[in-house]
Design a protein around this motif. Structure first.
Motif, PDB file in Angstrom:
ATOM      1  N   VAL A 164       0.883  -1.110   0.001  1.00  0.00           N
ATOM      2  CA  VAL A 164       0.051   0.014  -0.006  1.00  0.00           C
ATOM      3  C   VAL A 164       0.943   1.268  -0.073  1.00  0.00           C
ATOM      4  O   VAL A 164       0.825   2.262  -0.899  1.00  0.00           O
ATOM      5  N   PRO A 165       1.763   1.459   0.960  1.00  0.00           N
ATOM      6  CA  PRO A 165       2.787   2.526   0.589  1.00  0.00           C
ATOM      7  C   PRO A 165       3.377   2.529  -0.301  1.00  0.00           C
ATOM      8  O   PRO A 165       3.875   3.773  -0.944  1.00  0.00           O
ATOM      9  N   ILE A 166       4.174   1.537  -0.957  1.00  0.00           N
ATOM     10  CA  ILE A 166       4.964   1.388  -2.103  1.00  0.00           C
ATOM     11  C   ILE A 166       4.005   1.892  -3.173  1.00  0.00           C
ATOM     12  O   ILE A 166       4.498   2.737  -3.910  1.00  0.00           O
ATOM     13  N   PHE A 167       2.620   1.287  -3.448  1.00  0.00           N
ATOM     14  CA  PHE A 167       1.849   1.790  -4.460  1.00  0.00           C
ATOM     15  C   PHE A 167       1.747   3.465  -4.458  1.00  0.00           C
ATOM     16  O   PHE A 167       1.562   3.950  -5.353  1.00  0.00           O
ATOM     17  N   GLY A 208       3.298   3.123  -9.434  1.00  0.00           N
ATOM     18  CA  GLY A 208       2.731   3.904  -8.314  1.00  0.00           C
ATOM     19  C   GLY A 208       2.070   4.949  -8.547  1.00  0.00           C
ATOM     20  O   GLY A 208       1.938   5.276  -9.829  1.00  0.00           O
ATOM     21  N   LEU A 209       1.670   5.762  -7.506  1.00  0.00           N
ATOM     22  CA  LEU A 209       0.708   7.043  -7.658  1.00  0.00           C
ATOM     23  C   LEU A 209       1.593   8.212  -7.629  1.00  0.00           C
ATOM     24  O   LEU A 209       1.449   9.399  -7.601  1.00  0.00           O
ATOM     25  N   MET A 267       5.230  -7.160  -9.024  1.00  0.00           N
ATOM     26  CA  MET A 267       5.110  -5.743  -9.201  1.00  0.00           C
ATOM     27  C   MET A 267       6.155  -5.184 -10.476  1.00  0.00           C
ATOM     28  O   MET A 267       5.807  -4.631 -11.241  1.00  0.00           O
ATOM     29  N   TYR A 268       7.359  -5.983 -10.702  1.00  0.00           N
ATOM     30  CA  TYR A 268       8.072  -5.593 -11.772  1.00  0.00           C
ATOM     31  C   TYR A 268       7.882  -6.672 -13.045  1.00  0.00           C
ATOM     32  O   TYR A 268       8.002  -6.130 -14.097  1.00  0.00           O
ATOM     33  N   MET A 279       1.643  -3.600 -10.870  1.00  0.00           N
ATOM     34  CA  MET A 279       1.273  -3.272  -9.374  1.00  0.00           C
ATOM     35  C   MET A 279      -0.181  -3.981  -8.906  1.00  0.00           C
ATOM     36  O   MET A 279       0.020  -4.489  -7.654  1.00  0.00           O
ATOM     37  N   ALA A 280      -1.178  -4.035  -9.738  1.00  0.00           N
ATOM     38  CA  ALA A 280      -2.386  -4.370  -9.331  1.00  0.00           C
ATOM     39  C   ALA A 280      -2.323  -5.780  -9.096  1.00  0.00           C
ATOM     40  O   ALA A 280      -3.135  -6.195  -8.167  1.00  0.00           O
ATOM     41  N   SER A 281      -1.487  -6.829  -9.612  1.00  0.00           N
ATOM     42  CA  SER A 281      -1.518  -8.138  -9.305  1.00  0.00           C
ATOM     43  C   SER A 281      -0.938  -8.545  -8.023  1.00  0.00           C
ATOM     44  O   SER A 281      -1.384  -9.334  -7.326  1.00  0.00           O
TER      45      SER A 281
END
Length: 455
Positions: free
Chosen positions: A236-239, A248-249, A416-417, A421-423
């Protein structure tokens, strides 16, 4: 204030210090990723290449691997000797570890320091919760454990909110000075108010508790749920904080901190209440409901941008400043870039419409987990106290968690890579839902349909 209450408050203080250090490192993970810039690395001796994704995973797995190694000896020492003494040792070690964190200048040293932090967090958590469960009466255990966890989450809120702002103003160094000072205060409180633990358990209680039917049933859920929570809480914080190129955002420090803190805030507020309810209405029911709700909310996290766009969430949070303050020139020593206070302040920096939905979803994750956590801990405390090894019971609880907490960050880094990210959140949510389904089937099969409300 009577002596028993002083003992509880000293344990709450140690939980606060532990939680502050833990969440600060979680909050700072995206900044360490940006500063240390992990890249594919070839080991000089073995010739193996470690991808950047696996190195990012090791930022968390180094912590959890050390926790796994430390669980059995620490839990055994707590049952065999004085839990208070063991707690004092790990709190002292924690003060030293956090004081040394500013020397980190590479991925290798960061992973090593995270491993030492893992030993501290495991030891203080095991001993603190074991002592809370041991001092509390059977019918009030979940309530007192909920209060201890609330202290941990209060520290998490303060730590996550302050970490991002302090980092942007001063860098890493002052943050760890504050954490080390808190560990010293926790050590002093434990030394002053907590009575020595006179219980002694000889032999190796792990062997008997490992075959306990209730513990085995809970383990069917907890083993899978560890993957879910580790993936979701870590990402969550990484996203929120990593660059858009990484999925990410790209939010600023304060926005990331608020996202992390919201889960802790809702969990902190609910746990004393949900713990008291689970004491009276069935702890297994609260484990089942909380775990299932957590999985469903986790599946929604990647949809935060779409939810924000659909409901018209703002892309900036603006605070109007009173006329008496607008235009006021700020002192030069303040860590702010504003020369004078404008008529409006944009809070949290540049954000997108996904921000408010992400904060709301983070809060829902905290509410869901507040139903599960004190009930689960109380069940392990019940079994350990009855069989004469409460620290070993919590040690088994930790060991069941370890495979997920070690493997999940590596899995999350790869997802992620390599996929997106959603996965990470889809896989995390799926683990929670399969965990509660397995728990329900085994619970009914081995213990009957009434077990869901009788435990």
């Amino acid at each position: 204030m009577n002596e028993t209450r002083l003992q509880f408050w000293s344990l709450y203080l140690s939980r606060f210090a532990e939680g502050f250090g833990f969440i600060t490192l979680v909050t700072l993970l995206p900044y360490y990723i940006n500063v240390l810039e992990p890249t594919d690395t070839t080991l000089p001796v073995l010739g193996l290449t470690i991808s950047a994704g696996l190195i990012v995973g090791l930022y968390t797995s180094g912590f959890t691997i050390a926790q796994t190694v430390a669980v059995v000896p620490l839990a055994w020492a707590g049952d065999r000797f004085d839990k208070r003494t063991v707690l004092l040792v790990v709190l002292g070690l924690g003060a030293a570890v956090y004081a040394l964190f500013p020397i980190v200048d590479s991925s290798a040293t960061f992973i090593a320091m995270r491993a030492l932090q893992g030993i501290v967090v495991t030891g203080s958590g095991l001993m603190g919760l074991s002592l809370v469960g041991q001092i509390a009466d059977v019918g009030t255990r979940a309530n007192y454990i909920g209060k201890a966890n609330a202290a941990n989450f209060a520290a998490s809120i303060v730590g996550s909110l302050s970490a991002g702002s302090l980092y942007e103003a001063f860098g890493f160094g002052p943050i760890f000075t504050i954490i080390a000072a808190l560990m010293v205060v926790g050590w002093i409180g434990t030394m002053r108010y907590l009575e020595p633990d006179e219980t002694r358990v000889y032999g190796f209680p792990f062997s008997d508790l490992a075959l306990n039917r209730r513990i085995l049933t809970l383990s069917s859920f907890r083993f899978q749920y560890a993957f879910a929570v580790t993936l979701v809480r870590t990402w969550v914080p990484i996203f929120a904080g990593v660059s858009a190129a990484s999925g990410g955002l790209a939010y600023g420090g304060l926005a990331v901190s608020l996202t992390v803190a919201m889960e802790k805030f809702t969990n902190m507020c609910c746990q004393p209440f949900t713990g008291r309810l689970s004491d009276g209405y069935g702890r297994a029911l609260f484990v089942f409901a909380g775990g299932g709700a957590y999985g469903l909310v986790a599946l929604l996290v990647p949809f935060a941008p779409g939810i924000g766009a659909a409901v018209g969430a703002p892309s900036a949070i603006v605070l109007g400043v009173p006329d008496v303050l607008a235009g006021l020139v700020l002192p030069g020593w303040l860590p702010l870039s504003l020369e004078a206070i404008p008529a409006q302040l944009t809070l949290f920096g540049e954000v997108s419409p996904a921000f408010l939905p992400l904060v709301a979803l983070s809060g829902l994750l905290g509410i869901a987990d507040s139903f599960r956590e004190p009930a689960s801990m109380a069940l392990f405390a019940d079994e350990g106290t009855e069989d004469g090894g409460v620290a070993s019971s919590f040690g088994i609880r930790e060991l069941i968690w370890r495979p997920g907490s070690v493997v999940a960050p590596l899995l999350g880094g790869w997802l992620m890579y390599e996929i997106g990210m959603a996965s990470v959140f889809y896989v995390g949510g799926a683990f929670a839902l399969t965990g509660v389904a397995t728990f329900f089937v085994i619970l009914v099969w081995l213990h009957g349909t009434d077990a869901l409300t009788e435990w």
